[in-house]
Write an enzyme that holds these catalytic residues in place. Structure first.
Site, PDB file in Angstrom:
ATOM      1  N   SER A   1       0.835  -1.207   0.000  1.00 29.73           N
ATOM      2  CA  SER A   1       0.000   0.000   0.000  1.00 29.73           C
ATOM      3  C   SER A   1       0.867   1.253   0.000  1.00 29.73           C
ATOM      4  O   SER A   1       2.023   1.229   0.426  1.00 29.73           O
ATOM      5  CB  SER A   1      -0.914   0.019   1.230  1.00 29.73           C
ATOM      6  N   ASP A   2       0.307   2.348  -0.483  1.00 29.23           N
ATOM      7  CA  ASP A   2       0.959   3.642  -0.324  1.00 29.23           C
ATOM      8  C   ASP A   2       0.836   4.050   1.154  1.00 29.23           C
ATOM      9  O   ASP A   2       0.176   3.380   1.947  1.00 29.23           O
ATOM     10  CB  ASP A   2       0.308   4.674  -1.241  1.00 29.23           C
ATOM     11  N   THR A   3       1.479   5.149   1.516  1.00 23.01           N
ATOM     12  CA  THR A   3       1.543   5.549   2.923  1.00 23.01           C
ATOM     13  C   THR A   3       0.184   6.025   3.449  1.00 23.01           C
ATOM     14  O   THR A   3      -0.331   7.046   3.001  1.00 23.01           O
ATOM     15  CB  THR A   3       2.584   6.676   3.092  1.00 23.01           C
TER      16      THR A   3
END
Length: 656
Positions: free
Chosen positions: A360-362
């Site tokens: 996942s992205d942050t």
């Protein structure tokens, strides 16, 4: 099988069949996961069974870990003390979204103290952001952290990930894209595409790989396979242009240069982002913000967005990062991609055949939960795991994830699936055998003469000659040049001129004022509104909205014939200074994409014959930008759309 080099800082060595192995779990016998003769899949299967729930949850998280004295990303505090190789034991816990400043329903541990992160939270993946530490200091710190992890119960090594470190960028992304001290300097990512030279892109990746490897970084949060189809998106500089085929070709060279033909002990594992394509974003608004949550496809080009990802998958990219956005008006559920089973398990896994890690992205769980805002944190984790997300970025506190797994035992197969994938990557990278680097060698490899020289050559290759009226370029020897490098701070642009270049350069004479000059060389570096912090007011790409004093520039170009150079970190609209009334002032127009002054002067003087081609179309007006389709490349927007077109690029000796 050939005995690999074993690197240890304390664990015993087991000898068996004349071969050596590390006793990582201190059991005094050779266990399957310690046996490098077995496949990564076999070893990871054995290790998963030995891990506690806490160790599994820790492995599935990735967040910042800081060196001593390192300021936290996006903090206002300026780095004052030198960064050292000592441990930083301070956590960063926030109650506001680190990007938008909006209040959070739960606190997040954005960064974790070293000992706590490894020994208590059982984390083994960390984002390494510092760009100010020398290479040998980085190597020392990496070794210390690895030694700490080696001494823990199962001896699982650490994997350090980083954003790009080798590019000259305009910096609208702040801490997520900048040149690292000492590393060789290359054009921005979109500048790599401007070279139209896959061999040089591969050379870049292979050389940068060696620099990263020397410091202990083994994973890249890169590269962006997103297409530059919406001129207002603030991340265009990090893309590989607007054309799917060009972006795909560049991605293959990048993956192969960093990873090799297959992941091994000399590879940097790449995380291709932002699936299934972050460039098609409504009016350029980024999905870090709720008003930018919608990915829109008014031109029906979702399939075209997938082409660079398909190329990266075929080349073997180790991981893929879905973006925050949610797909609007498609056949898919309107939830953020990290929660989107149709996108991740359906499209990415089944249709495209991706077998690596989905990272996942942050912050999609706590900070950007678009489409699932009404779910609890636990329900969000469950939905993301069911959708196919293997790794969660942005929070170093595993408490909520552990609680979720305990409460929802039905997700355990997804947890084990994720942990096995993450371990396979660690095994393939050879980190279980030797996670340590040569501290003395790091300073020799990073920024070596050969790498710096190649980077400078690539900078030259990325420069695009767009106009050359009357073959005014290259400049005649001993031309008197007033060279102004014009770059202003977006938030507080200082009035008046930029920096006047006064260094010497062979066969050109630099003067202190336009009045003394034969020609003005004006290098404009417009600054689009930075991504952080931002708001929902319209994003504009005309020069007066991008920290350029148009009145000053027009007064300057009226004084003497001018070579206009634009650094295109976005497809800027330049009609406020370059139009039917003023065009006759300009003897040449050049596009740069992140280069040093010498590279530009090598082209201006004729030392280097320009060869770059435009990787984007630059719009002719604000009106053209506002009526564009977000997912359609500029070259398909119609005959009235572009001023400088995708593929444009002259060279000396060519008929004008």
């Amino acid at each position: 099988m050939e005995q690999p080099l074993l690197g240890t800082r304390g664990v015993s060595i087991i000898e068996q069949d004349g071969l050596k192995f590390k006793d990582l779990n201190k059991s005094s016998k050779l266990d399957a996961y310690e046996d490098w003769r077995l496949s990564p899949a076999e070893r990871s299967k054995d290790l998963v069974q030995r891990m506690s729930l806490e160790e599994k949850a820790g492995l599935m998280l990735i967040a910042d870990m800081r060196m001593f004295n390192e300021a936290f990303m996006l903090q206002a505090a300026v780095q004052t003390k030198p960064v050292t190789s000592d441990f930083n034991e301070d956590d960063i816990v926030v109650d506001k979204n680190q990007f938008t400043g909006e209040p959070l329903p739960y606190t997040i541990m954005n960064a974790v103290g070293t000992s706590k992160g490894i020994l208590q939270h059982k984390m083994r993946h960390f984002i390494w952001r510092t760009t100010s530490a020398p290479a040998d200091t980085m190597a020392r710190w990496a070794n210390k952290v690895q030694a700490l992890a080696e001494g823990d119960s199962l001896g699982i090594p650490v994997l350090f990930a980083s954003n790009p470190r080798n590019h000259i960028t305009g910096g609208s992304m702040g801490a997520t894209a900048s040149a690292s001290v000492g590393f060789s300097k290359w054009p921005s990512e979109i500048g790599l595409a401007a070279m139209r030279d896959s061999a040089t892109v591969y050379q870049f990746a292979n050389m940068a790989r060696q620099e990263w490897l020397a410091t202990g970084i083994r994973k890249g949060y890169m590269y962006m396979a997103d297409l530059a189809t919406e001129p207002r998106w603030q991340r265009i500089e990090g893309t590989l242009g607007e054309d799917p085929a060009l972006a795909a070709q560049s991605m293959v060279a990048l993956v192969r240069g960093f990873q090799g033909d297959a992941l091994n002990h000399t590879s940097i594992a790449l995380t291709t982002k932002h699936f299934p394509g972050g460039g098609a974003t409504y009016k350029g608004f980024d999905p870090h913000y709720t008003y930018g949550r919608n990915a829109v496809f008014p031109g029906g080009r979702l399939e075209a967005n997938l082409l660079p990802f398909k190329a990266a998958i075929k080349a073997g990219t180790s991981a893929i990062m879905p973006y925050y956005s949610l797909p609007k008006d498609t056949k898919y559920e309107e939830v953020a991609y990290a929660y989107n089973k149709g996108i991740l398990r359906g499209l990415l896994r089944q249709e495209l055949g991706f077998k690596g890690i989905i990272n996942s992205d942050t912050g999609p769980i706590e900070s950007m939960p678009w489409g699932v805002e009404n779910l609890s944190i636990g329900q969000r984790y469950v939905k993301a795991l069911e959708a196919g997300t293997n790794m969660f970025a942005g929070n170093a506190d595993p408490t909520q994830l552990i609680q979720t797994i305990k409460t929802h035992l039905e997700v355990m197969p997804y947890v084990n699936e994720s942990v096995q994938l993450l371990l396979i990557e660690l095994f393939r990278l050879g980190l279980f055998e030797n996670p340590y680097v040569d501290e003395a060698k790091a300073i020799e490899v990073v920024g070596s003469e050969a790498f710096v020289k190649a980077g400078k050559e690539a900078q030259r290759k990325s420069i695009v000659l767009l106009r050359n009226e009357g073959n005014s370029l290259p400049l005649a020897p001993n031309t008197k040049v007033y060279f102004e490098d014009y770059q202003k701070n977006y938030h507080k642009p200082a009035p008046g001129r930029g920096n006047v270049y006064a260094q010497s350069y062979p066969n050109l004479t630099f003067v202190a004022s336009p009045e003394q000059a034969d020609i003005v060389l004006l290098w404009l570096k417009p600054a689009i509104r930075p991504l952080f912090p931002s708001d929902d007011s319209p994003i504009k790409v005309n020069l007066s909205a991008c920290a350029v004093d148009v009145a000053y520039v027009n007064a300057l170009t009226a004084k003497k014939p001018t070579i206009l150079v634009i650094n295109y970190s976005n497809p800027f609209v330049i009609d406020e200074i370059y139009n039917e009334q003023t065009k006759n002032r300009f003897k040449g127009v050049i596009a740069t994409f992140g280069v040093e002054p010498d590279a530009l002067l090598d082209v201006i003087s004729g030392k280097y014959n320009p060869s770059g081609k435009m990787p984007i179309t630059t719009p002719i007006s604000n009106r053209a930008v506002e009526s564009n389709k977000e997912d359609v490349p500029g070259y398909d927007e119609g005959a009235e759309y572009g001023l400088f077109l995708f593929g444009d690029g002259l060279h000396y000796g060519q008929n004008q």
